[in-house]
Design a protein around this motif. Structure first.
Motif, PDB file in Angstrom:
ATOM      1  N   SER A   1       8.370  32.787  41.094  1.00  0.00           N
ATOM      2  CA  SER A   1       9.828  32.632  41.031  1.00  0.00           C
ATOM      3  C   SER A   1      10.436  33.461  39.900  1.00  0.00           C
ATOM      4  N   GLY A   2       9.807  33.419  38.739  1.00  0.00           N
ATOM      5  CA  GLY A   2      10.336  34.203  37.633  1.00  0.00           C
ATOM      6  C   GLY A   2      10.370  33.399  36.339  1.00  0.00           C
ATOM      7  N   ASN A   3      11.022  33.963  35.330  1.00  0.00           N
ATOM      8  CA  ASN A   3      11.094  33.327  34.005  1.00  0.00           C
ATOM      9  C   ASN A   3      12.445  32.678  33.805  1.00  0.00           C
ATOM     10  N   TYR A   4      12.423  31.401  33.438  1.00  0.00           N
ATOM     11  CA  TYR A   4      13.669  30.644  33.302  1.00  0.00           C
ATOM     12  C   TYR A   4      13.865  30.181  31.850  1.00  0.00           C
ATOM     13  N   ILE A   5      15.120  30.153  31.458  1.00  0.00           N
ATOM     14  CA  ILE A   5      15.448  29.676  30.106  1.00  0.00           C
ATOM     15  C   ILE A   5      15.276  28.162  30.066  1.00  0.00           C
ATOM     16  N   ARG A   6      14.656  27.678  29.012  1.00  0.00           N
ATOM     17  CA  ARG A   6      14.512  26.236  28.861  1.00  0.00           C
ATOM     18  C   ARG A   6      14.873  25.805  27.434  1.00  0.00           C
ATOM     19  N   GLN A   7      15.209  24.566  27.273  1.00  0.00           N
ATOM     20  CA  GLN A   7      15.357  23.986  25.940  1.00  0.00           C
ATOM     21  C   GLN A   7      14.023  23.328  25.624  1.00  0.00           C
ATOM     22  N   PRO A   8      13.330  23.804  24.655  1.00  0.00           N
ATOM     23  CA  PRO A   8      11.945  23.397  24.470  1.00  0.00           C
ATOM     24  C   PRO A   8      11.782  21.932  24.081  1.00  0.00           C
ATOM     25  N   ASP A   9      10.969  21.241  24.854  1.00  0.00           N
ATOM     26  CA  ASP A   9      10.460  19.920  24.467  1.00  0.00           C
ATOM     27  C   ASP A   9      11.522  18.904  24.096  1.00  0.00           C
ATOM     28  N   THR A  10      12.693  18.969  24.678  1.00  0.00           N
ATOM     29  CA  THR A  10      13.698  17.974  24.325  1.00  0.00           C
ATOM     30  C   THR A  10      14.008  17.131  25.556  1.00  0.00           C
ATOM     31  N   PRO A  11      13.618  15.873  25.521  1.00  0.00           N
ATOM     32  CA  PRO A  11      13.813  15.064  26.707  1.00  0.00           C
ATOM     33  C   PRO A  11      15.279  14.720  26.937  1.00  0.00           C
ATOM     34  N   THR A  12      16.009  14.491  25.886  1.00  0.00           N
ATOM     35  CA  THR A  12      17.355  13.954  26.053  1.00  0.00           C
ATOM     36  C   THR A  12      18.450  14.983  25.790  1.00  0.00           C
TER      37      THR A  12
ATOM     38  N   ARG B   1      20.811  31.579  22.110  1.00  0.00           N
ATOM     39  CA  ARG B   1      21.439  30.746  21.077  1.00  0.00           C
ATOM     40  C   ARG B   1      22.943  30.680  21.223  1.00  0.00           C
ATOM     41  N   SER B   2      23.533  31.810  21.557  1.00  0.00           N
ATOM     42  CA  SER B   2      25.004  31.844  21.641  1.00  0.00           C
ATOM     43  C   SER B   2      25.499  31.277  22.961  1.00  0.00           C
ATOM     44  N   GLY B   3      24.565  30.941  23.850  1.00  0.00           N
ATOM     45  CA  GLY B   3      24.989  30.324  25.112  1.00  0.00           C
ATOM     46  C   GLY B   3      25.255  31.339  26.216  1.00  0.00           C
ATOM     47  N   THR B   4      25.077  32.625  25.933  1.00  0.00           N
ATOM     48  CA  THR B   4      25.259  33.648  26.965  1.00  0.00           C
ATOM     49  C   THR B   4      24.248  33.439  28.099  1.00  0.00           C
ATOM     50  N   LEU B   5      23.045  33.124  27.711  1.00  0.00           N
ATOM     51  CA  LEU B   5      22.035  32.706  28.695  1.00  0.00           C
ATOM     52  C   LEU B   5      21.857  31.198  28.542  1.00  0.00           C
ATOM     53  N   LYS B   6      22.050  30.463  29.634  1.00  0.00           N
ATOM     54  CA  LYS B   6      21.996  29.002  29.526  1.00  0.00           C
ATOM     55  C   LYS B   6      20.711  28.432  30.098  1.00  0.00           C
ATOM     56  N   THR B   7      20.382  27.213  29.669  1.00  0.00           N
ATOM     57  CA  THR B   7      19.210  26.514  30.175  1.00  0.00           C
ATOM     58  C   THR B   7      19.222  26.499  31.707  1.00  0.00           C
ATOM     59  N   GLY B   8      18.072  26.820  32.303  1.00  0.00           N
ATOM     60  CA  GLY B   8      17.958  26.793  33.757  1.00  0.00           C
ATOM     61  C   GLY B   8      18.246  28.159  34.389  1.00  0.00           C
ATOM     62  N   GLU B   9      18.901  29.026  33.624  1.00  0.00           N
ATOM     63  CA  GLU B   9      19.172  30.370  34.161  1.00  0.00           C
ATOM     64  C   GLU B   9      17.915  31.233  34.136  1.00  0.00           C
TER      65      GLU B   9
END
Lengths: 476, 476
Positions: free
Chosen positions: B65-76, B19-27
């Motif tokens: 490959s492993g577990n990646y951070i994603r933004q759930p279900d948001t296309p845009t 949430r705080s952005g320390t871990l970002k989408t795709g990381e």
């Protein structure tokens, strides 16, 4: 200390004398002149005493002769004259188990003849007209279920109701009316608007068990005030209570064609009751569900008519006069209108439109008045038949009310009889009655029965009443 | 003292980081092995942490490959990720004046485009079928209004509902269902059955303002628990609260297609929530009004499905899926069934039969499923159009939820914007929206707006959204 006005003290004095048999039917009441002399009261007080007794229906003025004791409106035998009960100190019951047990037993039994219902027989209701009106509305308007209805209900129905009330000399504006799911929801909303759980609410004794159930479901304390078949709630008893230590938040009264008593409060009593409640800051909740079933053409006045301080909440239902399967009632809550509207919104939202449309289309036409006239005549006959049969078949000493309208008779059995035993015995042979016990939390009416006269008299009903009489005689 | 299980403490730790952005989408999330090493936890705990994050929709497992951070279900653009609020100490409001003011302002305005409604447009509902069914029922049966209906409702409708629930893996017996006047009455009855005025009830924050109004009308204290658009109520926050000093009598949750969040609780969360409430003797009231509007064919599970101790009261409504003008809902109250039945009897009696007949005749046929399929597809498209337009016209930084069904979008405006100001400005030009403020007593959502997508996308709606965007940009 007796704080009642002098004329009421004296009237009570004579009422007691009549009830106890000291003054008998046909006997002459002391003359005005004698009263003034004996009681050392003014002319005006003595005249008021006589008026009071007339209002109670126990006095008859014969021109050039004097005032005579009468048994009010009873062609055959004495009306049930209920003794004022000891004033209860408040009966609080968590769940009205007794009523529930009785109602459940009835539901599970196979009923051949139902003498417990307060409704008219289906064939007496304008069901076809209502169903036809619904079909018409469904055909004409494809958008009946497009949107949620207004919280307060259809304006067409509210207008019709407001217009009708004018004939009962009661001015209500349509936009202060809320359409409800029967009188049940109306009274529920009224109580939720003006009380908190634990508060004390007074009711007539006896009263409709449905009211007792509502009060209990809202965790309200119930105080019972004696009522009579002649004039409804006993005002001296109420006044005594209002002056007592217990704060009474609200009073629920059925002023017209009381269930089960059939009483109609005299106008003078209505006026005084409204004033009394306003003086003691007790909200007066009026249930006028049965008033339209009065025998006479002239509409009965409502408590609301006498209300000068907006302290009366008017509640009524259409399902006793139109159709048992309709769930339409209404409330006009005076100064609590906004709160009632808010509670209605959070309790059930606005009612569906269809029934309201069908009903207002019918009530807005002259056929509605014609229908009511026919219904009233029919009910008068049915009550007379039933009353005569009860007096014929039931044990010596049985007394029956003689109400001026409606579907209900309140029957007082000789004191050794048990209406709960009769209820059980009758159920075993497929006959349903309402035992007096359920009309009071204090179980004061063990030898009373409420008999519904909504169904046209027939050999079947005659036989059922004969059976009840036999069961009673077997009780000893 | 932190009494949460270790794996949940760790999951919260990572959620905060995301949430705080320390871990970002795709990381990449630290590997299971690394977690075990760094946090000194067992293999099973580390695996549970990953599952937890998957349930929250923020983790994606890529094979080999492993577990990646994603933004759930948001296309845009990113979904509105609501920060857990500070735990309130209980907000008690006598009358939800703010909601009332907002709703009243809307009623008095002339509305050209209504983006505040949670309903579908009338043309999407099977209104003709329902009205035809009513006409058929009225023609076939002259006795629809002969008798008062059963307190619990028509058995035909109760059977259809019970059968349908089986597909949601929920076994309810028809005779434990009570038909009500919408979900409003169902929740009202549930709360009256299990609470006393003054008790504390927890709700999700944000939640449907109608629930807040019901709670206030019953004089209940409200505790708000943070909820997210991904997974609904935040279980750690709830657990913390349940372990606190305040006794929480009941919790109301909208587990499927939450109003306004659109969230669907993952099954693991549902199971845990049910267990948690049972352990703390907190009655769990489930409002499943929107579940049938989910995009997918597979029905969503209910909280009731996970209930082993009869501690869940299931409430639902048919008016969001069938017709806004129908007042039909239902409740299955588990061990409180008898009390709910008693309260229904004293509150409104049984519902009228006609609508129930028309609805059960339709819901019992395959056309009902076909209708729902069509509706779902339409709603998916409408939400996509609306969402794209909002992101196009609204200020930079606006975030929109991407729910898996239903009619609602929850829009987070950049923090300097006021949704109440937007509400007023929009009303002035005939556009109605729901400002975020009314979805919480604690007024936590000042820069949120709920947008209804029930109406087919059109130039008119496009223009309205464009106007809203312009009004926002003028706010600065």
């Amino acid at each position: 200390m007796n704080t009642l006005p002098l004329y009421r003290q004296l009237a009570n004095h004579y009422l007691d004398a009549i009830r106890s048999g000291t003054l008998k039917t046909g006997e002459r009441l002391p003359s005005i002149r004698l009263m003034m002399e004996k009681h050392a009261v003014s002319l005006s007080t003595a005249v008021q005493v006589c008026r009071e007794l007339e209002d109670y229906g126990v006095l008859e003025a014969r021109p050039r002769s004097g005032n005579y004791i009468r048994q009010p409106d009873t062609p055959t035998r004495p009306v049930a004259l209920i003794q004022p009960p000891p004033l209860d100190t408040g009966v609080y019951v968590g769940i009205h188990e007794h009523v529930s047990t009785v109602l459940k037993a009835s539901q599970q039994a196979t009923i051949k003849v139902n003498l417990a219902s307060a409704y008219c027989a289906p064939q007496l209701y304008p069901l076809k007209v209502l169903q036809d009106n619904m079909i018409k509305a469904l055909r004409q308007d494809q958008h009946l279920f497009d949107t949620t209805g207004s919280t307060c209900g259809n304006s067409a129905l509210r207008n019709v109701l407001a217009r009708r009330m004018l004939t009962a000399k009661t001015h209500l504006t349509a936009d202060r009316i809320v359409i409800t799911h029967g009188a049940t929801e109306a009274i529920n909303l009224a109580l939720r608007a003006v009380t908190q759980p634990g508060d004390t609410v007074a009711v007539e004794s006896p009263t409709f068990y449905g009211l007792l159930q509502i009060l209990e479901s809202l965790n309200l304390r119930v105080l019972e005030v004696a009522a009579s078949a002649h004039a409804g709630i006993e005002l001296p008893a109420l006044e005594h209570l209002l002056q007592g230590p217990e704060r009474i938040k609200a009073l629920i009264v059925i002023p017209n064609l009381h269930n089960p008593l059939g009483s109609i409060m005299p106008d003078t009593h209505k006026a005084r009751l409204v004033k009394l409640c306003a003086e003691h800051d007790t909200v007066l909740i009026e249930d006028d569900t049965y008033g339209d079933l009065v025998d006479t053409e002239q509409p009965l006045s409502t408590l609301k008519h006498w209300d000068r301080t907006d302290n009366v909440i008017y509640c009524a239902s259409l399902n006793k006069t139109l159709a048992p399967g309709l769930r339409l009632g209404w409330i006009s809550a005076g100064k609590w209108h906004d709160r009632v509207e808010m509670l209605k919104h959070t309790q059930t939202r606005g009612c569906e439109k269809l029934s309201q449309l069908a009903v207002s289309a019918f009530m807005g036409t002259p056929s509605y008045e014609r229908y009511l006239r026919r219904l009233r005549k029919t009910l008068t006959q049915q009550r007379q038949h039933m009353s005569a049969a009860i007096l014929r078949y039931f044990p010596e000493g049985t007394r029956v009310t003689n109400p001026r309208g409606g579907t209900l008779l309140w029957v007082e059995l000789p004191v050794q009889h048990s209406s709960m035993a009769l209820f059980q015995e009758a159920l075993n042979v497929g006959i349903q009655i309402s035992p007096g016990d359920i009309f009071s939390n204090a179980k004061r009416f063990k030898n009373f029965v409420r008999i519904g006269c909504g169904t046209p008299y027939s050999p079947r009903i005659d036989e059922a009443l004969q059976t009840l009489g036999r069961l009673l005689k077997n009780q000893g």
